[in-house]
Enzyme design. Structure first.
Site, PDB file in Angstrom:
ATOM      1  CD  GLU A   1       0.324  -1.229   3.903  1.00  0.00           C
ATOM      2  OE1 GLU A   1       0.853  -0.494   4.761  1.00  0.00           O
ATOM      3  OE2 GLU A   1      -0.911  -1.329   3.761  1.00  0.00           O
TER       4      GLU A   1
ATOM      5  CE  LYS B   1       0.980   3.116   5.932  1.00  0.00           C
ATOM      6  NZ  LYS B   1       0.220   1.877   6.237  1.00  0.00           N
TER       7      LYS B   1
ATOM      8  CB  CYS C   1      -1.657   1.577   2.926  1.00  0.00           C
ATOM      9  SG  CYS C   1      -3.248   0.856   3.433  1.00  0.00           S
TER      10      CYS C   1
END
Length: 279
Positions: A46, A118, A159
């Site tokens: 990330e 994300k 994440c």
């Protein structure tokens, strides 16, 4: 690799800082190292290109996707090395007010085969005094993505998405046999949950999990956990990093997915149910 292996995966572990050019240069060196080790799929963590929490600094350097110099470099690199290059995520400007935390999967011919923004934003105050408000700068994604690699479907996450098992199950039930979880877990949450969460997601989805991580103390004094992991569909750790910039290599036996799913066919055993009211 032996005849029973399907492909070789390489995870690039980094300690990205505030200098985009330096981060891209560091990533390139590690990507080249992974390719030289025979990796056909290489994943970075990330926020590969920039570790920055201060809004003014962040917006001063982040570029939109068109003419993005870092992205252009990675496209060129994937084509020159003839690998599947997965940039775990990088900040991309959407507007004057918002960025995207976006993954890119780049094919060996240099085309971008998939983008993923994300979905889940990390907004939290930790007991040690750390505070994160990802939603202040980033616009949450709204679409789950499974993209096709030559060896099977790759489900994309980033994440904090790791803490949402329903997303991972949906990816597995829609064609994923591999799940990517590039991350920048804090040292605190990583020590507590990193291994347990990734192992659980692998077991629940019966997918290989590839999770390249940020690790170490960064320019902005943030500390991340590292320990990039490759985990099998049975929950076995196949390769693990430590906390330093490095390359983690694992040979992936694709037939293990079918073997595990035939042993425990839980992905096809969903049933509808109601939640009983609390009395």
């Amino acid at each position: 690799m032996s005849d029973t292996d399907c492909f070789r995966a390489g995870l690039v572990q980094m300690c990205s800082g505030r200098d985009v050019d330096r981060n891209v240069k560091d990533a390139e060196a590690l990507i080249r190292e992974a390719a030289a080790s025979g990796a056909q799929y290489v994943q970075t963590p990330e926020i590969t290109t920039l570790m920055e929490l201060e809004r003014e600094r962040l917006f001063a350097v982040v570029e939109p996707e068109p003419n993005n110099r870092a992205l252009a470099k990675f496209v060129e690199l994937a084509a020159s090395l003839e690998i599947w290059l997965h940039i775990g995520s990088m900040a991309v400007r959407l507007s004057e007010e918002k960025l995207a935390n976006r993954s890119y999967v780049i094919a060996p011919d240099g085309t971008i085969s998939a983008r993923y923004d994300k979905i889940h934003m990390f907004d939290v105050d930790l007991p040690a005094g750390e505070s994160y408000r990802e939603s202040a700068n980033y616009q949450a994604g709204e679409q789950a993505i499974v993209t096709n690699l030559p060896w099977g479907g790759l489900g994309l996450t980033i994440c904090y998405d790791l803490r949402f098992p329903a997303l991972h199950r949906a990816l597995a039930q829609n064609g994923a046999v591999f799940i990517a979880g590039p991350s920048a877990f804090t040292k605190t949450t990583g020590e507590a949950h990193w291994h347990a969460l990734l192992t659980a997601r692998a077991i629940e989805t019966q997918c290989f999990v590839f999770a390249a991580a940020q690790g170490g103390r960064h320019d902005n004094d943030r500390e991340t956990f590292g320990h990039s992991l490759v985990i099998s569909p049975w929950g076995e750790v196949l390769a693990e990093g430590d906390i330093h910039p490095s390359v983690i290599i694992a040979d992936v036996k694709c037939q293990d997915v079918e073997l595990v799913r035939s042993r425990v066919p839980s992905l096809s055993h969903d049933r509808e149910y109601r939640i009983a009211p609390v009395e």
